[in-house]
Design a protein around this motif. Structure first.
Motif, PDB file in Angstrom:
ATOM      1  N   ILE A 115       0.838  -1.208   0.000  1.00 57.55           N
ATOM      2  CA  ILE A 115       0.000   0.000   0.000  1.00 57.55           C
ATOM      3  C   ILE A 115       0.870   1.253   0.000  1.00 57.55           C
ATOM      4  CG2 ILE A 115      -1.649   1.346   1.367  1.00 57.55           C
ATOM      5  CD1 ILE A 115      -2.744  -1.374   2.408  1.00 57.55           C
ATOM      6  N   LEU A 116       1.885   1.260   0.849  1.00 55.76           N
ATOM      7  CA  LEU A 116       2.735   2.442   0.997  1.00 55.76           C
ATOM      8  C   LEU A 116       3.538   2.756  -0.253  1.00 55.76           C
ATOM      9  CD1 LEU A 116       3.971   1.854   4.643  1.00 55.76           C
ATOM     10  CD2 LEU A 116       2.886   3.958   3.827  1.00 55.76           C
ATOM     11  N   LEU A 117       3.978   1.733  -0.962  1.00 51.37           N
ATOM     12  CA  LEU A 117       4.881   1.951  -2.088  1.00 51.37           C
ATOM     13  C   LEU A 117       4.171   2.066  -3.433  1.00 51.37           C
ATOM     14  CD1 LEU A 117       7.916  -0.379  -1.231  1.00 51.37           C
ATOM     15  CD2 LEU A 117       7.365   1.920  -0.399  1.00 51.37           C
ATOM     16  N   SER A 172      -2.115  10.572   2.748  1.00 50.51           N
ATOM     17  CA  SER A 172      -1.734  11.736   3.546  1.00 50.51           C
ATOM     18  C   SER A 172      -0.528  11.397   4.410  1.00 50.51           C
ATOM     19  CB  SER A 172      -2.899  12.191   4.432  1.00 50.51           C
ATOM     20  OG  SER A 172      -3.006  11.347   5.578  1.00 50.51           O
ATOM     21  N   LYS A 173       0.178  12.437   4.855  1.00 52.10           N
ATOM     22  CA  LYS A 173       1.384  12.196   5.651  1.00 52.10           C
ATOM     23  C   LYS A 173       1.065  11.487   6.965  1.00 52.10           C
ATOM     24  CE  LYS A 173       1.437  16.889   7.662  1.00 52.10           C
ATOM     25  NZ  LYS A 173       2.233  18.138   7.766  1.00 52.10           N
ATOM     26  N   TYR A 174      -0.122  11.759   7.525  1.00 49.00           N
ATOM     27  CA  TYR A 174      -0.478  11.118   8.788  1.00 49.00           C
ATOM     28  C   TYR A 174      -0.841   9.646   8.566  1.00 49.00           C
ATOM     29  CZ  TYR A 174      -0.593  15.882  10.516  1.00 49.00           C
ATOM     30  OH  TYR A 174      -0.244  17.166  10.848  1.00 49.00           O
ATOM     31  N   THR A 175      -1.574   9.370   7.500  1.00 49.54           N
ATOM     32  CA  THR A 175      -1.888   7.983   7.175  1.00 49.54           C
ATOM     33  C   THR A 175      -0.609   7.215   6.895  1.00 49.54           C
ATOM     34  OG1 THR A 175      -4.007   8.658   6.226  1.00 49.54           O
ATOM     35  CG2 THR A 175      -3.185   6.484   5.615  1.00 49.54           C
ATOM     36  N   GLU A 176       0.299   7.850   6.168  1.00 52.07           N
ATOM     37  CA  GLU A 176       1.588   7.229   5.855  1.00 52.07           C
ATOM     38  C   GLU A 176       2.332   6.842   7.134  1.00 52.07           C
ATOM     39  OE1 GLU A 176       4.420   8.789   2.661  1.00 52.07           O
ATOM     40  OE2 GLU A 176       5.412   9.437   4.515  1.00 52.07           O
ATOM     41  N   ALA A 177       2.425   7.783   8.059  1.00 49.30           N
ATOM     42  CA  ALA A 177       3.139   7.517   9.310  1.00 49.30           C
ATOM     43  C   ALA A 177       2.485   6.384  10.089  1.00 49.30           C
ATOM     44  CB  ALA A 177       3.190   8.782  10.168  1.00 49.30           C
ATOM     45  N   ALA A 218      13.022  10.631  10.615  1.00 46.41           N
ATOM     46  CA  ALA A 218      13.678  11.369   9.533  1.00 46.41           C
ATOM     47  C   ALA A 218      12.719  11.690   8.392  1.00 46.41           C
ATOM     48  CB  ALA A 218      14.869  10.570   9.008  1.00 46.41           C
ATOM     49  N   TYR A 219      11.978  10.699   7.930  1.00 50.20           N
ATOM     50  CA  TYR A 219      11.128  10.885   6.747  1.00 50.20           C
ATOM     51  C   TYR A 219       9.785  11.540   7.073  1.00 50.20           C
ATOM     52  CZ  TYR A 219      14.201   8.346   3.558  1.00 50.20           C
ATOM     53  OH  TYR A 219      15.268   7.975   2.767  1.00 50.20           O
ATOM     54  N   GLN A 220       9.079  10.976   8.044  1.00 55.97           N
ATOM     55  CA  GLN A 220       7.765  11.546   8.346  1.00 55.97           C
ATOM     56  C   GLN A 220       7.851  12.752   9.281  1.00 55.97           C
ATOM     57  OE1 GLN A 220       8.027   7.881   8.155  1.00 55.97           O
ATOM     58  NE2 GLN A 220       7.324   8.386   6.090  1.00 55.97           N
ATOM     59  N   GLY A 221       8.864  12.775  10.146  1.00 52.70           N
ATOM     60  CA  GLY A 221       9.045  13.918  11.039  1.00 52.70           C
ATOM     61  C   GLY A 221       9.694  15.091  10.338  1.00 52.70           C
ATOM     62  N   TYR A 222      10.986  14.982  10.103  1.00 55.29           N
ATOM     63  CA  TYR A 222      11.710  16.085   9.473  1.00 55.29           C
ATOM     64  C   TYR A 222      11.309  16.272   8.010  1.00 55.29           C
ATOM     65  CZ  TYR A 222      14.766  16.470  13.541  1.00 55.29           C
ATOM     66  OH  TYR A 222      15.253  16.666  14.809  1.00 55.29           O
ATOM     67  N   GLY A 223      11.075  15.180   7.307  1.00 47.41           N
ATOM     68  CA  GLY A 223      10.740  15.283   5.885  1.00 47.41           C
ATOM     69  C   GLY A 223       9.334  15.777   5.629  1.00 47.41           C
ATOM     70  N   ARG A 224       8.345  15.106   6.222  1.00 52.83           N
ATOM     71  CA  ARG A 224       6.935  15.455   5.992  1.00 52.83           C
ATOM     72  C   ARG A 224       6.440  16.558   6.916  1.00 52.83           C
ATOM     73  NH1 ARG A 224       6.748  12.864   1.155  1.00 52.83           N
ATOM     74  NH2 ARG A 224       6.417  10.603   1.323  1.00 52.83           N
ATOM     75  N   ILE A 263       5.695  16.201  10.350  1.00 53.64           N
ATOM     76  CA  ILE A 263       4.851  15.801  11.472  1.00 53.64           C
ATOM     77  C   ILE A 263       5.576  16.098  12.781  1.00 53.64           C
ATOM     78  CG2 ILE A 263       3.707  13.844  12.599  1.00 53.64           C
ATOM     79  CD1 ILE A 263       3.367  12.565   9.890  1.00 53.64           C
ATOM     80  N   ASP A 264       4.823  16.555  13.757  1.00 49.88           N
ATOM     81  CA  ASP A 264       5.404  16.923  15.050  1.00 49.88           C
ATOM     82  C   ASP A 264       6.217  15.770  15.632  1.00 49.88           C
ATOM     83  OD1 ASP A 264       4.979  16.967  18.256  1.00 49.88           O
ATOM     84  OD2 ASP A 264       5.091  19.002  17.467  1.00 49.88           O
ATOM     85  N   LEU A 265       7.450  16.056  15.998  1.00 51.04           N
ATOM     86  CA  LEU A 265       8.365  15.005  16.466  1.00 51.04           C
ATOM     87  C   LEU A 265       7.918  14.381  17.779  1.00 51.04           C
ATOM     88  CD1 LEU A 265      11.810  16.640  15.612  1.00 51.04           C
ATOM     89  CD2 LEU A 265      10.630  14.814  14.370  1.00 51.04           C
ATOM     90  N   SER A 266       7.279  15.157  18.628  1.00 52.21           N
ATOM     91  CA  SER A 266       6.809  14.601  19.898  1.00 52.21           C
ATOM     92  C   SER A 266       5.700  13.571  19.670  1.00 52.21           C
ATOM     93  CB  SER A 266       6.317  15.715  20.827  1.00 52.21           C
ATOM     94  OG  SER A 266       5.198  16.385  20.276  1.00 52.21           O
TER      95      SER A 266
END
Length: 209
Positions: free
Chosen positions: A52-54, A61-66, A102-108, A110-113
């Protein structure tokens, strides 16, 4: 022998898969039980999530991805990683918690916490013993990907990869005990492998020859 979880991280094209296979072969030659796993994937459910992811046809969406990555990870931890550690197995994992940071936090963005809370929930305190971050410059990553078709996760631009690479270096700087940055620029596969083996021998008192 106590089991160990050793993870390999880095931007696309950094050579993780190649080095993992070489390390696995060396461990087998030294009669050290080990398995190779990847994220997302490694179980029936996780491999379906990977598809699904690839899939380039999916708009996610970035949240669904994470959350999909974390669901895959949770299944992998419970079905494969925990039992393997209990058997005293060395686990070589292609991507793990740091990829999400790295990808979903810094890249996309999304809040790191939030990512930390979700990562902790997914892994149930199963943290890597060592994380090797294979570092290459972004231009090298882009050039290596020219010759292959790109999946959905690889459809990113130069600026995105710059953010992800910087994220990995910051992760390593924040956790020097666990993370080892291996400079893979202008080095042969064998030279890089020798560095990895040397560090493992230092950490595990001459485990491999």
């Amino acid at each position: 022998m106590n089991g160990k979880l050793i993870t390999f991280e880095g931007i696309d094209g950094s050579g993780k898969s190649t080095q993992i296979k070489l390390i696995s072969d060396i461990l087998h030659k030294n009669n050290i039980n080990n398995i190779v796993i990847r994220e997302p994937g490694g179980t029936k459910i996780s491999e379906k999530i990977r598809d699904i992811l690839l899939d380039n046809d999916n708009t996610i969406s970035k949240y669904t991805e994470a959350l999909l990555f974390l669901s895959s990870r949770s299944q992998l931890v419970n079905e494969v990683i925990k039992p393997a550690l209990d058997r005293g197995c060395y686990i070589l994992c292609d991507r793990y918690i740091d990829s999400t940071i790295a990808y979903q936090g810094y890249g996309r963005g999304i809040d790191l916490s939030q990512i930390k809370v979700l990562n902790d929930l997914a892994i149930e305190s199963i943290y890597p013993d060592i994380t090797f971050i294979l570092d290459i410059n972004v231009n090298t990553s882009l050039s290596r990907r020219l010759t292959k078709s790109k999946d959905r996760m690889e459809q990113v631009n130069e600026n995105f990869l710059i953010k992800v690479r910087k994220a990995y270096l910051k992760i390593a700087d924040d956790d020097k005990k666990r993370c080892i940055v291996v400079d893979c620029n202008n080095k042969s596969i064998i030279d890089i492998n020798n560095e990895l083996v040397s560090f493992m021998n230092l950490r595990y008192e001459g485990i491999v020859q």
